[in-house]
Design an enzyme around this catalytic site. Structure first.
Site, PDB file in Angstrom:
ATOM      1  N   ASP A 137     -19.602 -34.120  17.919  1.00  0.00           N
ATOM      2  CA  ASP A 137     -18.596 -33.476  20.016  1.00  0.00           C
ATOM      3  C   ASP A 137     -17.337 -32.475  19.384  1.00  0.00           C
ATOM      4  O   ASP A 137     -17.286 -32.649  18.044  1.00  0.00           O
ATOM      5  CB  ASP A 137     -17.939 -35.081  20.444  1.00  0.00           C
ATOM      6  CG  ASP A 137     -19.165 -35.538  21.491  1.00  0.00           C
ATOM      7  OD1 ASP A 137     -19.723 -34.697  21.600  1.00  0.00           O
ATOM      8  OD2 ASP A 137     -18.647 -36.099  21.307  1.00  0.00           O
TER       9      ASP A 137
ATOM     10  N   LYS B  22     -20.953 -27.919  21.600  1.00  0.00           N
ATOM     11  CA  LYS B  22     -20.672 -26.154  21.288  1.00  0.00           C
ATOM     12  C   LYS B  22     -22.018 -25.170  21.050  1.00  0.00           C
ATOM     13  O   LYS B  22     -21.318 -25.312  19.521  1.00  0.00           O
ATOM     14  CB  LYS B  22     -19.057 -25.845  20.997  1.00  0.00           C
ATOM     15  CG  LYS B  22     -19.119 -24.261  21.731  1.00  0.00           C
ATOM     16  CD  LYS B  22     -17.284 -23.385  21.149  1.00  0.00           C
ATOM     17  CE  LYS B  22     -16.556 -23.932  22.673  1.00  0.00           C
ATOM     18  NZ  LYS B  22     -14.831 -22.760  21.828  1.00  0.00           N
TER      19      LYS B  22
ATOM     20  N   MET C  32      -8.190 -36.938  28.726  1.00  0.00           N
ATOM     21  CA  MET C  32      -7.732 -36.238  30.434  1.00  0.00           C
ATOM     22  C   MET C  32      -7.382 -35.897  30.981  1.00  0.00           C
ATOM     23  O   MET C  32      -8.111 -36.057  32.136  1.00  0.00           O
ATOM     24  CB  MET C  32      -9.655 -36.306  30.321  1.00  0.00           C
ATOM     25  CG  MET C  32     -10.812 -36.507  29.506  1.00  0.00           C
ATOM     26  SD  MET C  32     -11.763 -37.364  29.815  1.00  0.00           S
ATOM     27  CE  MET C  32     -12.343 -39.133  30.499  1.00  0.00           C
TER      28      MET C  32
END
Ligand code: SAH
Length: 269
Positions: A47, A69, A180
């Site tokens: 990740d 990505k 987050m």
């Protein structure tokens, strides 16, 4: 800590999946079990926030797949990640699914374990050092301290909290750790104030923990939005809301000012 596939079909391939908690970004904070799993891996799916700088030498025999990505810089969907993971395992590979922090803290780890179970793939989970604890520690902030805080609550800022949850947090009085949480900071800070949390409750925002650009912004509940905007705070960051923030930075001017203001408030409140 270990979850084994219980469906003994006899026809299951020798492939396997190991969910590995990669810690908060520093290779030194990988566990021995994590390092061993990486050394043995045929395929590593990693990740954005997993420690990936030195992955080539940590997993010398593995094909490395960046699922944070890929092609055209689009992240692979959760379904796509699970598909890749199963595909390689069913082909007999030892798959390491490397995740940031701990796989079971907002990491969708249990979804991946269930996907393995559903497909008869042996799966093991290796716990990691979570950013929820380690990133505040990297900024000198303990989550508990005798006489100051005897509980901490780790929340996801992915979606705004309900009024009941905000009220519960305020009543509990624990240290609050938010992952987050940059995007929802306005609703969280306003919500906590509305439910009676003191305006001068210290808040720390630690960005990019364990990187060369780690930065801490110290503020209060009332001023955190303005301070975060002025500093240009961005994700990834861990937020800490609570009196323990005052324990950090004995040599830090901003924090010393905060302690002084907070002490003043305690006297005049
Ligand atoms: N499973 C992970 C958390 C995944 S959610 C763990 O246990 O740490 C992703 C969030 O974690 C980010 O948005 C950020 O809030 C936090 N995070 C992870 N690594 C971080 C780091 N090095 N510095 C700051 N925040 C980090």
């Amino acid at each position: 800590m270990t979850t084994q596939n219980s469906r003994a079909t006899g026809s299951v391939s020798a492939g396997s999946v190991t969910l590995v908690g990669g810690g908060p970004g520093a290779a030194e904070l990988l566990t021995v079990a994590a390092v061993t799993a990486l050394q043995r891996a045929d395929v590593v799916l990693f990740d954005r926030l997993s420690p990936s700088d030195d992955l080539g030498s940590l997993a010398p025999g593995a094909t490395l797949v960046d699922v944070g990505k890929r092609a055209g810089s689009h992240p692979v969907s959760q379904a796509g990640i699970e598909e890749l993971m199963l595909e390689h395992a069913l082909a007999g590979k030892r798959v390491v699914r490397l995740k940031g922090g701990d796989p079971y803290v907002f990491g969708r780890g249990s979804e991946e374990v269930l996907a393995c179970h559903r497909n008869g793939i042996a799966v093991t989970v290796i716990s990691g050092v979570t950013s929820a604890i380690a990133v505040p520690a990297a900024a000198g902030i303990p989550l508990t301290h005798r006489g100051i805080s005897h509980a901490f609550t780790v929340i996801s800022g992915h979606a705004p909290l309900t009024d009941n949850e905000l009220e519960g947090l305020t009543l509990l009085g624990s240290t609050i750790v938010v992952l987050m949480g940059v995007g929802t900071l306005p609703t969280l800070s306003q919500g906590l104030l509305r439910h009676g949390m003191p305006a001068r409750m210290p808040v720390a925002i630690i960005e990019r923990g364990f990187s060369a650009t780690q930065r801490t912004t110290v503020s209060t509940l009332a001023t955190v939005l303005a301070d975060a905007a002025a500093a240009g705070v961005r994700s990834p960051a861990v937020l800490v809301i609570g009196e323990v923030v005052r324990l950090a930075f004995s040599g830090d001017t901003a924090a010393n000012d905060l302690v002084a203001r907070a002490a003043d408030f305690a006297v005049t409140a």
